[in-house]
Scaffold this motif. Sequence first.
Motif, PDB file in Angstrom:
ATOM      1  N   ASP A   1     -25.450   3.191  32.653  1.00  0.00           N
ATOM      2  CA  ASP A   1     -24.939   3.014  31.297  1.00  0.00           C
ATOM      3  C   ASP A   1     -23.693   3.868  31.110  1.00  0.00           C
ATOM      4  O   ASP A   1     -23.299   4.615  32.016  1.00  0.00           O
ATOM      5  N   LEU A   2     -23.084   3.736  29.946  1.00  0.00           N
ATOM      6  CA  LEU A   2     -21.985   4.604  29.520  1.00  0.00           C
ATOM      7  C   LEU A   2     -22.606   5.770  28.749  1.00  0.00           C
ATOM      8  O   LEU A   2     -23.369   5.551  27.792  1.00  0.00           O
TER       9      LEU A   2
ATOM     10  N   ARG B   1     -24.132   7.370  45.884  1.00  0.00           N
ATOM     11  CA  ARG B   1     -23.166   6.904  44.884  1.00  0.00           C
ATOM     12  C   ARG B   1     -21.801   6.697  45.535  1.00  0.00           C
ATOM     13  O   ARG B   1     -21.461   7.339  46.511  1.00  0.00           O
TER      14      ARG B   1
ATOM     15  N   SER C   1     -17.846   6.554  44.147  1.00  0.00           N
ATOM     16  CA  SER C   1     -17.039   6.840  42.957  1.00  0.00           C
ATOM     17  C   SER C   1     -15.907   5.853  42.739  1.00  0.00           C
ATOM     18  O   SER C   1     -15.476   5.640  41.599  1.00  0.00           O
TER      19      SER C   1
ATOM     20  N   PHE D   1     -17.920  14.137  34.012  1.00  0.00           N
ATOM     21  CA  PHE D   1     -16.995  13.026  34.284  1.00  0.00           C
ATOM     22  C   PHE D   1     -17.083  12.611  35.758  1.00  0.00           C
ATOM     23  O   PHE D   1     -17.068  11.415  36.070  1.00  0.00           O
TER      24      PHE D   1
ATOM     25  N   THR E   1     -19.355   9.856  37.386  1.00  0.00           N
ATOM     26  CA  THR E   1     -19.077   8.427  37.238  1.00  0.00           C
ATOM     27  C   THR E   1     -19.027   7.759  38.602  1.00  0.00           C
ATOM     28  O   THR E   1     -18.282   8.184  39.483  1.00  0.00           O
TER      29      THR E   1
ATOM     30  N   GLN F   1     -24.074   0.840  37.583  1.00  0.00           N
ATOM     31  CA  GLN F   1     -22.890   1.607  37.187  1.00  0.00           C
ATOM     32  C   GLN F   1     -23.260   2.701  36.192  1.00  0.00           C
ATOM     33  O   GLN F   1     -23.867   2.424  35.150  1.00  0.00           O
TER      34      GLN F   1
ATOM     35  N   THR G   1     -21.213   5.496  33.965  1.00  0.00           N
ATOM     36  CA  THR G   1     -19.892   5.923  33.511  1.00  0.00           C
ATOM     37  C   THR G   1     -20.057   7.066  32.527  1.00  0.00           C
ATOM     38  O   THR G   1     -20.762   6.922  31.514  1.00  0.00           O
TER      39      THR G   1
ATOM     40  N   SER H   1     -18.044   9.285  30.022  1.00  0.00           N
ATOM     41  CA  SER H   1     -16.771   9.268  29.318  1.00  0.00           C
ATOM     42  C   SER H   1     -16.979   9.650  27.863  1.00  0.00           C
ATOM     43  O   SER H   1     -18.007   9.327  27.266  1.00  0.00           O
TER      44      SER H   1
END
Length: 119
Positions: free
Chosen positions: A10-11, A38, A40, A88, A91, A114, A116, A118
């Motif tokens: 998620d974001l 992961r 990047s 950050f 991500t 994904q 993210t 931010s």
Amino acid sequence: QVQVVESGGDLVQPGGSLKLSCIVSGMNLNEYHSRWYRRSAPGEQRELVAAAPSTGTTTYAESVKGRFTISRDNAKNTIYLRMNSLKFEDTAIYYCNAIHSITSAREYWGQGTQVTVSS
């Protein structure tokens, strides 16, 4: 047929938390080491983030130690990655991996989820 399916990406804002799940089917998870990787950015190598062997202790990349926790529920054929204090630089697309504890040729990957971070 073996399937490995991740979810939970998620974001999220810096400092936030997420829990990723990886459900495996067509295999006995008791017989497999489980790992989270992961990537990047496209073209970069996948980085090993956390590992939970079929027996033994969990291990973590230095960059996530103290913030991430890998766990597994063999009865539910599920592997988890709890991520706290997200930064950050966390991500990435996160991939679940299962590799047989004896026959390493039996290795399976999920499609990725994904994450993210931010503001």
